[in-house]
Design a protein around this motif. Structure first.
Motif, short mmCIF file in Angstrom:
data_model
loop_
_atom_site.label_atom_id
_atom_site.label_comp_id
_atom_site.label_asym_id
_atom_site.label_seq_id
_atom_site.Cartn_x
_atom_site.Cartn_y
_atom_site.Cartn_z
N GLY A 206 39.10 36.86 42.76
CA GLY A 206 39.81 37.84 43.57
C GLY A 206 39.58 37.57 45.05
N VAL A 207 40.66 37.59 45.81
CA VAL A 207 40.56 37.44 47.27
C VAL A 207 41.38 38.58 47.88
N ILE A 208 40.78 39.30 48.80
CA ILE A 208 41.44 40.42 49.45
C ILE A 208 41.16 40.37 50.95
N THR A 209 41.96 41.11 51.69
CA THR A 209 41.62 41.36 53.09
C THR A 209 40.89 42.69 53.12
N TYR A 210 39.61 42.64 53.46
CA TYR A 210 38.77 43.85 53.42
C TYR A 210 38.18 44.09 54.80
N LYS A 211 38.54 45.21 55.37
CA LYS A 211 38.09 45.57 56.72
C LYS A 211 38.43 44.46 57.72
N GLY A 212 39.63 43.91 57.55
CA GLY A 212 40.13 42.91 58.49
C GLY A 212 39.72 41.49 58.22
N GLU A 213 38.86 41.26 57.23
CA GLU A 213 38.35 39.92 56.94
C GLU A 213 38.81 39.46 55.56
N VAL A 214 39.20 38.16 55.47
CA VAL A 214 39.51 37.58 54.17
C VAL A 214 38.21 37.50 53.37
N THR A 215 38.18 38.15 52.22
CA THR A 215 36.95 38.30 51.45
C THR A 215 37.14 37.81 50.03
N VAL A 216 36.27 36.88 49.60
CA VAL A 216 36.29 36.39 48.22
C VAL A 216 35.30 37.22 47.42
N LEU A 217 35.78 37.83 46.36
CA LEU A 217 34.95 38.71 45.54
C LEU A 217 34.15 37.89 44.52
N PRO A 218 33.13 38.48 43.91
CA PRO A 218 32.38 37.77 42.88
C PRO A 218 33.29 37.21 41.79
N ILE A 219 32.97 36.04 41.31
CA ILE A 219 33.85 35.30 40.38
C ILE A 219 33.63 35.76 38.95
N THR A 220 34.73 35.82 38.19
CA THR A 220 34.68 36.23 36.79
C THR A 220 34.94 35.04 35.88
N GLU A 221 34.09 34.87 34.88
CA GLU A 221 34.29 33.85 33.86
C GLU A 221 35.07 34.47 32.70
N ILE A 222 36.07 33.74 32.23
CA ILE A 222 36.92 34.21 31.14
C ILE A 222 36.56 33.47 29.86
N VAL A 223 36.16 34.21 28.84
CA VAL A 223 35.86 33.61 27.54
C VAL A 223 36.74 34.32 26.51
N SER A 224 37.83 33.66 26.10
CA SER A 224 38.78 34.27 25.18
C SER A 224 38.36 34.04 23.73
N GLU A 225 38.52 35.09 22.91
CA GLU A 225 38.31 34.94 21.48
C GLU A 225 39.49 34.24 20.81
N ASN A 226 40.64 34.27 21.49
CA ASN A 226 41.84 33.62 20.97
C ASN A 226 41.93 32.19 21.49
#
Length: 326
Positions: A206-226
């Motif tokens: 996730g990347v957002i503009t937060y309080k005027g700054e481009v901010t990269v959020l903590p990364i999520t690992e995807i593990v699908s059962e399918n």
């Protein structure tokens, strides 16, 4: 004086039910001390404001206002929670921009570009963004299965070019299943993209503009059962979404830099969530979403929570950013 905020949800695509859930969550978490919140359903057959008692009042499409108890309501800002068309592909953005109404999503051009997987990847490749090998087909075009397989190999992914939530996506293991997968994708869009299978760890950033700054959020690992991160995996609990991702510091740094580069290169604003697969410790971009899910269980809100940003703060910031850019 409190601002009038229209929270638009629904849309015209297969994703409309998911969008309604996202919009409801946004409405519940907006600060009613600061905002008058108006839930608005934009559907193919009607644009309506939904009052607390469930009654519907038509939206005036000429100026995007609504008249309630004789009072004409003009919106100071629109919170866009529509996944798919017309909220994620640029149509709504262009309409609101012509009316000079601030909105929380990216501008019209960026929305249209990122919604078109083929065009988005083609735009980013010259900037050094790694992507899977791909093959394009338009509806009505002759389909050469041998040529497709020779280019992308098996297994491969067949995707509707302009669709989300894994609608119109199939993983194809054999040549015999390719035609059916193509037919499935054409039910969602008249353009498709066929991509080589990338075998590695999948992450969402996730990347957002937060309080005027481009901010990269903590990364999520995807593990699908399918077999892959399909609709069931995304919305029916058939996956693990692990935040922060179980990847090395080096991989974290690489994908953080790439995700931020994608956001800034495309001149994005508002929310974005991009998907990557690591191959030999290098992140390969799959796609960019500009109206990600906004329920408490959705990936980007989970990431924001890990970063210490509550849903109230996340949504309030989006509105403040939109108003500041107006």
């Amino acid at each position: 004086m409190k601002k009038n905020i229209g929270v638009v949800m629904g849309g015209y695509s297969s994703e409309y039910k998911i969008s309604l859930k996202s919009g409801d969550v946004v409405c519940k978490h907006l600060n009613t001390d600061k905002y008058n919140v108006y839930p608005i359903h934009l559907l193919k057959d009607k644009w309506v404001y939904i009052a607390e008692d469930g009654s519907e009042t038509p939206i005036n499409k000429g100026d995007f206002t609504v008249t309630v108890n004789g009072n004409k309501i003009e919106f100071d800002c629109v919170f866009n929670a529509i996944h798919g068309t017309p909220g994620e592909d640029g149509y709504l953005q262009g309409y609101l921009e012509l009316l000079n109404i601030p909105h929380t999503s990216c501008p019209m051009y960026q929305a249209g570009l990122t919604f078109n997987k083929r065009d988005c990847l083609a735009t980013l490749k010259p900037f050094g963004i790694k992507c899977a090998t791909s093959y394009y087909i338009n509806k009505g075009q002759e389909i050469n299965e041998d040529e497709i397989i020779a280019k992308v190999g098996l297994p491969c992914f067949v995707k509707a070019n302009k669709a989300g939530s894994s609608f119109g996506v199939s993983k194809v293991h054999t040549k015999e299943n390719l035609a059916t997968a193509i037919e499935t994708s054409f039910k969602e869009d008249d353009e498709i993209i066929i991509e080589s299978f990338l075998d590695g760890t999948e992450v969402s950033v996730g990347v957002i503009t937060y309080k005027g700054e481009v901010t990269v959020l903590p990364i999520t690992e995807i593990v699908s059962e399918n077999d892959f991160f399909d609709y069931e995996a995304k919305y029916q609990g058939k996956s693990q979404e692990i935040t922060p991702a179980r990847i090395s510091d080096e991989m974290t740094q690489k994908v953080t830099e790439v995700a931020k580069k994608v956001y800034t290169t495309l001149k994005m604003k508002g929310f974005s969530r991009s998907e990557y697969i690591f191959v030999d410790n290098e992140p390969y971009l799959l796609e960019v979403n500009t109206i990600p899910g906004m329920t408490a269980e959705s990936i980007l809100p989970q990431q924001a929570t890990k970063a210490g940003i509550t849903l109230n703060d996340l949504f309030d910031n989006a509105i403040e950013e939109a108003l500041n850019q107006a």
